[in-house]
Every structure is written in C-alpha cells, then in structure tokens.
Motif scaffolding. Structure first.
Motif, PDB file in Angstrom:
ATOM      1  N   HIS A  83       0.831  -1.213   0.000  1.00 18.62           N
ATOM      2  CA  HIS A  83       0.000   0.000   0.000  1.00 18.62           C
ATOM      3  C   HIS A  83       0.861   1.258   0.000  1.00 18.62           C
ATOM      4  O   HIS A  83       0.568   2.217  -0.712  1.00 18.62           O
ATOM      5  CB  HIS A  83      -0.932  -0.008   1.205  1.00 18.62           C
ATOM      6  N   ILE A  86       3.746   0.847  -3.465  1.00 14.98           N
ATOM      7  CA  ILE A  86       3.287   0.572  -4.821  1.00 14.98           C
ATOM      8  C   ILE A  86       2.032   1.366  -5.167  1.00 14.98           C
ATOM      9  O   ILE A  86       1.926   1.930  -6.244  1.00 14.98           O
ATOM     10  CB  ILE A  86       3.055  -0.942  -5.025  1.00 14.98           C
ATOM     11  N   LEU A  87       1.083   1.409  -4.253  1.00 14.04           N
ATOM     12  CA  LEU A  87      -0.185   2.091  -4.558  1.00 14.04           C
ATOM     13  C   LEU A  87      -0.125   3.544  -4.274  1.00 14.04           C
ATOM     14  O   LEU A  87       0.301   4.161  -3.512  1.00 14.04           O
ATOM     15  CB  LEU A  87      -1.338   1.438  -3.796  1.00 14.04           C
TER      16      LEU A  87
END
Length: 87
Positions: A83, A86-87
């Motif tokens: 989270h 990457i996001l």
C-alpha cells in the motif's frame, strides 16, 4: 448472496457435520483455518485503526484476510508495504 446468509449456511453445514459425525482431522483443519482468518481480520482492523493517523488503510476483504491470516504479521506488513510503496 448476502454475507449473513453465507455465514449462516456455513455454520449450518458445520453443525450438520458434527451431528452426522465428520472425521476429526478435517474438522481440526477447518477450525484452525477459521481461527487464522479471524486473527487476520483482527490484525487488519487494528492496522486500520492505528494506521489511520498516517494515512494507511488496507481494505478488509477476502484476499487481504487470507494473506494476513495465513502469513500473520508478515502478511500484514507486506500488505502495508504494498500500500505504501506501490499504490
């Protein structure tokens, strides 16, 4: 299908297996898996409560509960890392 109906069906099937006389070993595995999934959901809940201060929110769904339940703290850490990075 609503989640309460699904949970009711699962509980009914487990009770039926107890009455009919299910083999002990598979029931032991089902019980352990259920406990692990419950612990995984609790870990994600507490991560969302305490991680909310820094903007960290992991949705509690079947995939995330499976990852956190079977991998434990390392699963929750990997979900948080995914989270954050990457996001």
């Amino acid at each position: 299908m609503s989640s309460t109906l699904f949970i009711g069906i699962i509980i009914g099937l487990i009770i039926l297996l107890f009455i009919v006389g299910a083999p002990v070993k598979p029931m032991k595995y089902i019980g352990k898996a259920t406990i692990r999934l419950g612990i995984g959901a609790l870990l994600l809940f507490f991560l969302n409560v305490f991680g909310g201060a820094i903007g960290l929110h992991i949705p509690i769904n079947l995939f995330t509960v499976l990852v956190s339940g079977f991998l434990g703290v390392f699963g929750v850490g990997s979900l948080a890392a995914i989270h954050l990075f990457i996001l």
